[in-house]
Design a protein around this motif. Sequence first.
Motif, PDB file in Angstrom:
ATOM      1  N   VAL A   1       0.807  -1.226   0.000  1.00 25.16           N
ATOM      2  CA  VAL A   1       0.000   0.000   0.000  1.00 25.16           C
ATOM      3  C   VAL A   1       0.841   1.278   0.000  1.00 25.16           C
ATOM      4  CG1 VAL A   1      -1.963  -1.107   1.130  1.00 25.16           C
ATOM      5  CG2 VAL A   1      -0.190   0.001   2.532  1.00 25.16           C
ATOM      6  N   SER A   2       2.148   1.153  -0.042  1.00 25.87           N
ATOM      7  CA  SER A   2       2.983   2.354   0.077  1.00 25.87           C
ATOM      8  C   SER A   2       4.287   2.206  -0.693  1.00 25.87           C
ATOM      9  CB  SER A   2       3.292   2.631   1.550  1.00 25.87           C
ATOM     10  OG  SER A   2       4.108   1.586   2.087  1.00 25.87           O
TER      11      SER A   2
ATOM     12  N   LYS B   1      -1.620   0.845  -6.737  1.00 25.48           N
ATOM     13  CA  LYS B   1      -1.739   0.209  -5.428  1.00 25.48           C
ATOM     14  C   LYS B   1      -3.166   0.324  -4.888  1.00 25.48           C
ATOM     15  CE  LYS B   1       3.107   0.665  -4.052  1.00 25.48           C
ATOM     16  NZ  LYS B   1       3.336  -0.781  -3.872  1.00 25.48           N
ATOM     17  N   ALA B   2      -3.818   1.453  -5.132  1.00 20.42           N
ATOM     18  CA  ALA B   2      -5.199   1.628  -4.667  1.00 20.42           C
ATOM     19  C   ALA B   2      -6.133   0.644  -5.356  1.00 20.42           C
ATOM     20  CB  ALA B   2      -5.660   3.055  -4.913  1.00 20.42           C
TER      21      ALA B   2
ATOM     22  N   GLY C   1      -6.838  -1.172  -2.346  1.00 20.11           N
ATOM     23  CA  GLY C   1      -7.815  -0.252  -1.772  1.00 20.11           C
ATOM     24  C   GLY C   1      -7.262   1.118  -1.468  1.00 20.11           C
ATOM     25  N   ILE C   2      -5.964   1.179  -1.182  1.00 22.25           N
ATOM     26  CA  ILE C   2      -5.338   2.473  -0.906  1.00 22.25           C
ATOM     27  C   ILE C   2      -3.874   2.415  -1.321  1.00 22.25           C
ATOM     28  CG2 ILE C   2      -4.739   1.820   1.477  1.00 22.25           C
ATOM     29  CD1 ILE C   2      -5.262   4.803   2.246  1.00 22.25           C
TER      30      ILE C   2
ATOM     31  N   MET D   1      -0.278   4.968  -1.025  1.00 21.85           N
ATOM     32  CA  MET D   1       0.353   6.219  -0.607  1.00 21.85           C
ATOM     33  C   MET D   1       1.824   6.173  -0.973  1.00 21.85           C
ATOM     34  SD  MET D   1       0.477   8.154   3.064  1.00 21.85           S
ATOM     35  CE  MET D   1       1.416   9.693   3.220  1.00 21.85           C
TER      36      MET D   1
ATOM     37  N   LEU E   1     -11.192   7.283  -8.360  1.00 21.85           N
ATOM     38  CA  LEU E   1     -10.623   7.195  -7.023  1.00 21.85           C
ATOM     39  C   LEU E   1     -10.645   8.560  -6.335  1.00 21.85           C
ATOM     40  CD1 LEU E   1      -7.445   5.115  -7.982  1.00 21.85           C
ATOM     41  CD2 LEU E   1      -9.661   4.227  -7.223  1.00 21.85           C
TER      42      LEU E   1
ATOM     43  N   ILE F   1      -1.653  10.250  -2.556  1.00 21.43           N
ATOM     44  CA  ILE F   1      -2.544   9.259  -1.959  1.00 21.43           C
ATOM     45  C   ILE F   1      -3.706   9.004  -2.907  1.00 21.43           C
ATOM     46  CG2 ILE F   1      -4.000   8.683   0.031  1.00 21.43           C
ATOM     47  CD1 ILE F   1      -2.366  10.778   1.632  1.00 21.43           C
TER      48      ILE F   1
ATOM     49  N   ILE G   1      -7.265   6.552  -3.079  1.00 24.02           N
ATOM     50  CA  ILE G   1      -8.151   5.710  -2.276  1.00 24.02           C
ATOM     51  C   ILE G   1      -9.293   5.218  -3.143  1.00 24.02           C
ATOM     52  CG2 ILE G   1      -9.645   5.602  -0.240  1.00 24.02           C
ATOM     53  CD1 ILE G   1      -8.072   8.077   0.825  1.00 24.02           C
ATOM     54  N   ASP G   2      -9.521   3.905  -3.132  1.00 25.09           N
ATOM     55  CA  ASP G   2     -10.650   3.320  -3.852  1.00 25.09           C
ATOM     56  C   ASP G   2     -11.883   3.406  -2.950  1.00 25.09           C
ATOM     57  OD1 ASP G   2     -12.521   1.802  -5.175  1.00 25.09           O
ATOM     58  OD2 ASP G   2     -11.147   0.159  -5.631  1.00 25.09           O
TER      59      ASP G   2
END
Length: 365
Positions: A78-79, A103-104, A108-109, A111, A135, A278, A280-281
């Motif tokens: 996620v990062s 990655k999102a 799902g997210i 960063m 997103l 960032i 976010i889904d």
Amino acid sequence: MADMKFSYETLNKFCIDAFGRFGFSAEESKIITDVLLLSDLYGIESHGTQRIARYHKNIVDGEILIDRKPEIVKESPVSAVIDGHDGMGQVIGHFAMELAIRKAKESGIGMVVARNSNHYGIAGYYAKMACDQGLIGISMTNTAPLMVPTFGSRSMLGTNPMAVSMPADPYPFFFDVATTVVTRGKVEVYNKLEKPMPEGWAIDSTGKVSSDASRVISDLKAKTGGILPLGGATEKMGSHKGYGFGMIVELFTGIIGLSNTSAHTYEGGKGKISHSFIAIDPSIFGDPAEIKAHLSNYLEELRNSPKAEGETRIYTHGEKEIFAMADRMENGINVNVKTVKEMKELAVYLGMDVKAYLGEEAAAL
């Protein structure tokens, strides 16, 4: 004559070809140009084509390195942390947000923090990248030290903009602001226009509020004075809030990226700017279509809510930018004549035919 008008197509071709002659690849030139011209289309003159001459100077001075590519140096599902190796900010930013988006979509997210970068244009461009794919997009960047902390007389934080964009109908929510009263670019615009700035934008080296754009820019170069935080000079008007928002951007960029804070950027001939991206889904919270409709309905409620006396319209964030883009695509983009002169000088330096690219009027300047 303060401005000249150019079509989007004219500026797009000029910028892409100019960046190509700087040494950037065709894809990189298109990315950089896309960021700059979105700014011009949205009416954010401070971050559009007026930046091209400065970027060239940064390249000539060795501050921006053309042949450097962003590198992932730390990563999780996620990062990620990216080292930009002093490359072009827009190229680094585009790479980083694309990674956050991927990655999102997978987790799902996403960063991503980037360090060792340079000025990347408007933060909103990168938030919009995520929003365009359904997103929620967020981007922040620290900058050269330009903001004085509340009760301070020396700039220690950057203008530190933050941007958020989220899908909605008939147009997305789009919020992109500096955490200072204004950006340095707007101070530069007033300097080019040779007009006094509105009171309450900045202080000079004596610590007094100043409307002299030339003096403020000179003081900033000498690392004295600075631009005031959102809220101005006093806590009574909320100065501490803008100062705090600027600090939040520092936390999400230079601090967690283990990189330079604004106060220590542009040391040793390099920018060393840090960014945060960032994505976010919304599906991790519920049905994306329902969330989008919920936001759309709320934005419509805001627009239709009671107006203050003498006012006829309430705008929601991003609405004015959509209207500005439509107008400029149809009627052209205004460019300050001093910026046009800079573009002409740059074209001559790069061996470009000024008349062919910018027209007879620009060639005659």
